[in-house]
Design an enzyme around this catalytic site. Sequence first.
Site, PDB file in Angstrom:
ATOM      1  N   CYS A   1       0.828  -1.200   0.000  1.00  0.00           N
ATOM      2  CA  CYS A   1       0.000   0.000   0.000  1.00  0.00           C
ATOM      3  C   CYS A   1       0.869   1.259   0.000  1.00  0.00           C
ATOM      4  CB  CYS A   1      -0.966  -0.036   1.181  1.00  0.00           C
ATOM      5  SG  CYS A   1      -2.366   1.098   1.002  1.00  0.00           S
TER       6      CYS A   1
ATOM      7  N   HIS B   1      -3.581  -5.547   1.267  1.00  0.00           N
ATOM      8  CA  HIS B   1      -3.290  -5.853   2.663  1.00  0.00           C
ATOM      9  C   HIS B   1      -3.785  -7.267   2.978  1.00  0.00           C
ATOM     10  CE1 HIS B   1      -2.029  -1.893   4.043  1.00  0.00           C
ATOM     11  NE2 HIS B   1      -3.070  -1.340   3.455  1.00  0.00           N
TER      12      HIS B   1
END
Length: 481
Positions: free
Chosen positions: A326, A426
């Site tokens: 991310c 994630h």
Amino acid sequence: MVQGTGSNVGKSLLVAGLCRVFARRGLTVRPFKPQNMSNNAAVTADGGEIGRAQALQARAAGVAPSVHMNPVLLKPQSETGSQVVVQGRVVGSARAREYQSWKPRLMAAVLDSFGRLSAEAELVLVEGAGSASEVNLRAGDIANMGFARAAGVPVVLVGDIDRGGVIASLVGTRAVLDEADAAMIRGFVVNRFRGDPSLFESGMDFVAGRTGWPALGLVPHFPDAARLPAEDGLGLRREGRKGAVAIAVPVTPWISNFDDLDPLREEPGVEVVLVEPGRPLPAEAALVLLPGSKTTIDDLLFIRQQGWDVDLKAHVRRGGRVLGLCGGYQMLGRRIEDPFGIEGEAGRAVEGLGLLDVATTLTATKRLEAVTGATLADDAPLAGYEMHLGETAGPDAASRPFARLAGGRPDGAVSADGLVTGTYVHGLFADDRQRARWLALLGAEPSDLAYEPLVDDILDRFADHLETHLDCDRLLALSAR
């Protein structure tokens, strides 16, 4: 409602354990936290985000997480300011003093969400925030006694004996609360006790005598609770296993979603090395992992300030691998642009680490969704979630995406030499299949770890622990008043 004498006294885990206790008894249970402050967040089934602790509590209750379980989430962006998320959606940013004026109107959202959960459940277990005795913040409070009184919810107060001073913290809380707030408390719990419980019987009696609150339990320390996903940075620092394969993780000021590391810490052949500021990245690391960040540009500048950018390039020259998750993915590119002032001054642009030929533009639209797919290099399945602002594109993303997500959307990028990878996904390592893939790339011995069943096993054993040491029948009876 479970309130605490302070932060990190174990409220979140006690609520998770009690969710499992009462769900196993056949009750429909929902967790609820009116206001949370955390950069460790989870995506909900209804397309929003809540604190990671409430997602764990929902899991313990056997239900999907909902934005109404944590209607106000504060995500720190600086020492004095936070992004404000209401019922799963970002509504703006506020400095600490400014936020105090927001609270009266936020109470409406809090009570709305609580009402929705109460309508669908037989039992709602509420978690307070910080300390019940923060009388300087009592006016307009939505997190502790302000909520308890507005909703008419009885309170159990928890103190942590492991940190010391538990008698003073419990009795002191009674001393500073006004009479109407103190009357909401129906009993107290002493958490994380070590040693012979008979030695603290007089302490429990003393607290009960000075406060007028009955003792509801002395809960011994439960070591495996530390292996559950943590809500804040204190959980990040927990000790992990030693192993032959080292994974280095630079610790930046605004690190987020660091529960991505938890499954790796459970692997017997892996050592997760947290690299604190002032230390170089270890030369022996097989992988340097850049986690998510709430404020990507500031964390990127911090990495440069520490000299970790130089260490990273040396690591790759030696044939070491790098993975950015991310915000960490965004940092690995050539450039990050912030035309709309998402992270500060509008129009700011900074040079990235230059390990991937991509660039990121920060945008106001936030992607929040669960994802599945497979890595393109070897068709290894993956499952996780996306939670990010910004779009990343460039030659490495176009010609070598990391994965193809369900529906055909590409994700991430891989460098031409295959050593550097970035992804927006994630939860990658909680998927046993993806974790096995990465460990094989790093030369770690394969293991039979099944991470998700491990989490449920710990929750079950913690629920057994609470059934033994808490008066759960009395707690349930209190909730009916």
